[in-house]
Scaffold this motif. Sequence first.
Motif, PDB file in Angstrom:
ATOM      1  N   PRO A   1     -15.009-115.144  45.473  1.00  0.00           N
ATOM      2  CA  PRO A   1     -14.973-115.456  44.034  1.00  0.00           C
ATOM      3  C   PRO A   1     -13.453-115.677  43.468  1.00  0.00           C
ATOM      4  O   PRO A   1     -12.692-115.309  43.935  1.00  0.00           O
ATOM      5  N   ALA A   2     -13.478-116.316  42.192  1.00  0.00           N
ATOM      6  CA  ALA A   2     -12.284-116.660  41.774  1.00  0.00           C
ATOM      7  C   ALA A   2     -11.584-115.145  41.257  1.00  0.00           C
ATOM      8  O   ALA A   2     -12.207-114.178  40.765  1.00  0.00           O
ATOM      9  N   LYS A   3     -10.387-114.933  41.449  1.00  0.00           N
ATOM     10  CA  LYS A   3      -9.655-113.930  41.049  1.00  0.00           C
ATOM     11  C   LYS A   3     -10.283-112.748  41.749  1.00  0.00           C
ATOM     12  O   LYS A   3     -10.324-111.508  41.258  1.00  0.00           O
ATOM     13  N   GLY A   4     -10.736-112.823  43.137  1.00  0.00           N
ATOM     14  CA  GLY A   4     -11.420-111.743  43.623  1.00  0.00           C
ATOM     15  C   GLY A   4     -11.174-111.842  45.169  1.00  0.00           C
ATOM     16  O   GLY A   4     -10.249-112.340  45.748  1.00  0.00           O
ATOM     17  N   GLU A   5     -12.006-111.021  45.934  1.00  0.00           N
ATOM     18  CA  GLU A   5     -11.609-110.770  47.239  1.00  0.00           C
ATOM     19  C   GLU A   5     -12.846-110.402  47.816  1.00  0.00           C
ATOM     20  O   GLU A   5     -13.970-109.855  47.354  1.00  0.00           O
ATOM     21  N   VAL A   6     -12.927-110.572  49.224  1.00  0.00           N
ATOM     22  CA  VAL A   6     -13.964-110.244  50.236  1.00  0.00           C
ATOM     23  C   VAL A   6     -13.297-109.621  51.540  1.00  0.00           C
ATOM     24  O   VAL A   6     -12.575-110.019  51.989  1.00  0.00           O
ATOM     25  N   ALA A   7     -13.678-108.371  51.608  1.00  0.00           N
ATOM     26  CA  ALA A   7     -13.137-107.386  52.805  1.00  0.00           C
ATOM     27  C   ALA A   7     -14.428-107.448  53.683  1.00  0.00           C
ATOM     28  O   ALA A   7     -15.071-106.448  53.614  1.00  0.00           O
TER      29      ALA A   7
END
Length: 150
Positions: free
Chosen positions: A95-101
Amino acid sequence: MVVASLAAVGGLSAWTTAGYAGSPANIEVREARVLLPVMPGRDTNAYFHIVNTGGAPDRLRSVSSSAASDPKLTTHRMNAANGAYRERSGSVEIPAKGEVAMSPQGSAVTLRSDPSWRPGSRVTFTLDFQRSGTVTVQALVRPVTLGSTP
């Protein structure tokens, strides 16, 4: 019609004021690791912590590696008997301004390990994003340990 138009203009104004208008995706891979399987040469998983500091979403489409055989994006699933398995996934949304761990309970890259890998070895991966293009990273080979999240 007038109310809908005003709402749209208001939303676009807020989006622009927040600095998101025209801000492309900006992908960073902050951590990359590969689990060392107990039996050499078996399937294992690689996990990446991907951060998007840009104002537009991006999508991880594929992963490749010259040092690992057949890496594919997968996701964790459970069956009716509470058995866990990995299912191939088409892509991973960042996502925009996001993260995936990526993690054992979520998205991962499943691949065939190389029997020569040892703890501390490094494996090069190329991640292909829809908007950001390719990002090449070095993943650290780590042993599987009980009671800790890889």
